[in-house]
Motif scaffolding. Structure first.
Motif, short mmCIF file in Angstrom:
data_model
loop_
_atom_site.label_atom_id
_atom_site.label_comp_id
_atom_site.label_asym_id
_atom_site.label_seq_id
_atom_site.Cartn_x
_atom_site.Cartn_y
_atom_site.Cartn_z
N GLY A 60 -39.08 -10.04 17.58
CA GLY A 60 -39.04 -9.25 18.31
C GLY A 60 -38.43 -8.13 19.52
N VAL A 61 -37.90 -7.57 18.67
CA VAL A 61 -37.43 -6.66 18.51
C VAL A 61 -36.38 -5.15 17.98
CG1 VAL A 61 -35.73 -8.15 20.61
CG2 VAL A 61 -34.88 -7.80 18.26
N SER A 62 -36.44 -3.89 18.97
CA SER A 62 -36.48 -3.15 17.55
C SER A 62 -34.86 -3.81 16.83
CB SER A 62 -35.65 -1.56 18.16
OG SER A 62 -34.61 -1.36 19.41
N LEU A 63 -34.17 -2.80 16.20
CA LEU A 63 -32.91 -3.17 15.32
C LEU A 63 -32.07 -2.16 16.89
CD1 LEU A 63 -31.55 -3.64 13.14
CD2 LEU A 63 -31.28 -0.81 12.38
N GLU A 64 -32.35 -1.61 17.59
CA GLU A 64 -30.87 -1.71 18.04
C GLU A 64 -30.93 -2.72 19.14
OE1 GLU A 64 -30.49 1.49 21.51
OE2 GLU A 64 -31.83 2.06 20.41
N ASP A 65 -32.45 -3.20 19.24
CA ASP A 65 -31.71 -4.49 20.84
C ASP A 65 -31.63 -5.65 19.73
OD1 ASP A 65 -33.07 -2.83 22.60
OD2 ASP A 65 -34.58 -3.46 22.71
N TYR A 66 -31.84 -5.36 18.34
CA TYR A 66 -31.35 -6.79 17.87
C TYR A 66 -29.70 -6.51 17.73
CZ TYR A 66 -30.02 -9.59 13.54
OH TYR A 66 -29.61 -9.73 12.79
N GLN A 67 -29.31 -5.27 17.21
CA GLN A 67 -27.70 -5.23 16.75
C GLN A 67 -27.84 -5.48 18.46
OE1 GLN A 67 -27.85 -1.56 15.17
NE2 GLN A 67 -27.92 -2.59 13.71
N GLU A 68 -27.59 -4.95 19.81
CA GLU A 68 -26.77 -5.03 21.41
C GLU A 68 -26.95 -6.48 21.41
OE1 GLU A 68 -28.33 -2.94 24.04
OE2 GLU A 68 -28.61 -1.34 23.54
N LEU A 70 -26.12 -8.81 18.93
CA LEU A 70 -25.06 -9.41 18.45
C LEU A 70 -23.11 -9.64 19.45
CD1 LEU A 70 -26.15 -7.81 14.90
CD2 LEU A 70 -25.72 -10.15 15.95
N ILE A 71 -23.37 -8.27 20.54
CA ILE A 71 -22.13 -7.63 21.03
C ILE A 71 -21.30 -8.62 21.58
CG2 ILE A 71 -20.99 -5.86 22.76
CD1 ILE A 71 -23.41 -4.65 21.45
N PRO A 72 -21.86 -9.04 21.78
CA PRO A 72 -21.57 -10.15 23.12
C PRO A 72 -20.95 -11.51 22.13
CG PRO A 72 -23.47 -10.27 24.11
CD PRO A 72 -23.60 -10.04 22.56
N GLY A 73 -21.29 -11.52 20.93
CA GLY A 73 -20.59 -12.64 19.71
C GLY A 73 -19.57 -12.04 19.29
N LEU A 74 -19.28 -10.83 19.08
CA LEU A 74 -18.05 -9.99 18.42
C LEU A 74 -17.19 -9.75 19.34
CD1 LEU A 74 -20.92 -7.10 17.16
CD2 LEU A 74 -19.69 -9.45 15.82
N LYS A 75 -17.46 -9.07 20.07
CA LYS A 75 -16.24 -9.21 21.94
C LYS A 75 -15.52 -10.61 21.67
CE LYS A 75 -18.49 -6.02 24.28
NZ LYS A 75 -19.02 -5.71 26.10
N LYS A 76 -16.05 -11.78 21.80
CA LYS A 76 -16.16 -12.98 21.58
C LYS A 76 -14.42 -13.25 20.32
CE LYS A 76 -15.97 -17.49 22.82
NZ LYS A 76 -14.66 -18.02 23.05
N VAL A 77 -15.11 -13.05 19.37
CA VAL A 77 -14.29 -12.90 18.41
C VAL A 77 -13.27 -11.87 18.45
CG1 VAL A 77 -14.47 -12.44 15.46
CG2 VAL A 77 -16.40 -13.92 16.82
N LEU A 78 -13.49 -11.26 18.95
CA LEU A 78 -12.17 -10.46 18.40
C LEU A 78 -11.02 -10.40 20.12
CD1 LEU A 78 -14.00 -6.59 18.40
CD2 LEU A 78 -12.35 -7.61 17.48
#
Length: 84
Positions: A60-68, A70-78
């Protein structure tokens, strides 16, 4: 080389990239083959083909929105990695 002739015929008869992606998925093509099919049949870039997969899989989203998303989870992992 993959033979995507049947998908090319369906595209010529009006099937959309999203429809053919889902059909290829139903037909058992693996993800990489589905991407190759989209790129070959519709002359898409890798990014354009990936966006079709996101849309077709009903995210239900564009690729850009989908990837955005992912950012909170990636920040948490980092941040967790920095704690070690």
């Amino acid at each position: 080389m993959d033979d995507f002739a049947k998908y090319m015929r369906m595209s010529a008869n009006g099937k959309t990239a999203e429809e053919l992606y889902l059909l290829a998925k139903t037909n058992g093509l693996d993800f990489a083959s589905r991407i190759r099919m989209l790129r070959q049949v519709f002359s898409l870039s890798l990014i354009e083909a990936k966006e079709i997969t996101v849309i077709a899989d009903k995210l239900g989203v564009s690729l850009e929105d989908y990837q955005e998303k992912l950012i909170p989870g990636l920040k948490k992992v980092l941040e967790d990695e920095e704690d070690f």
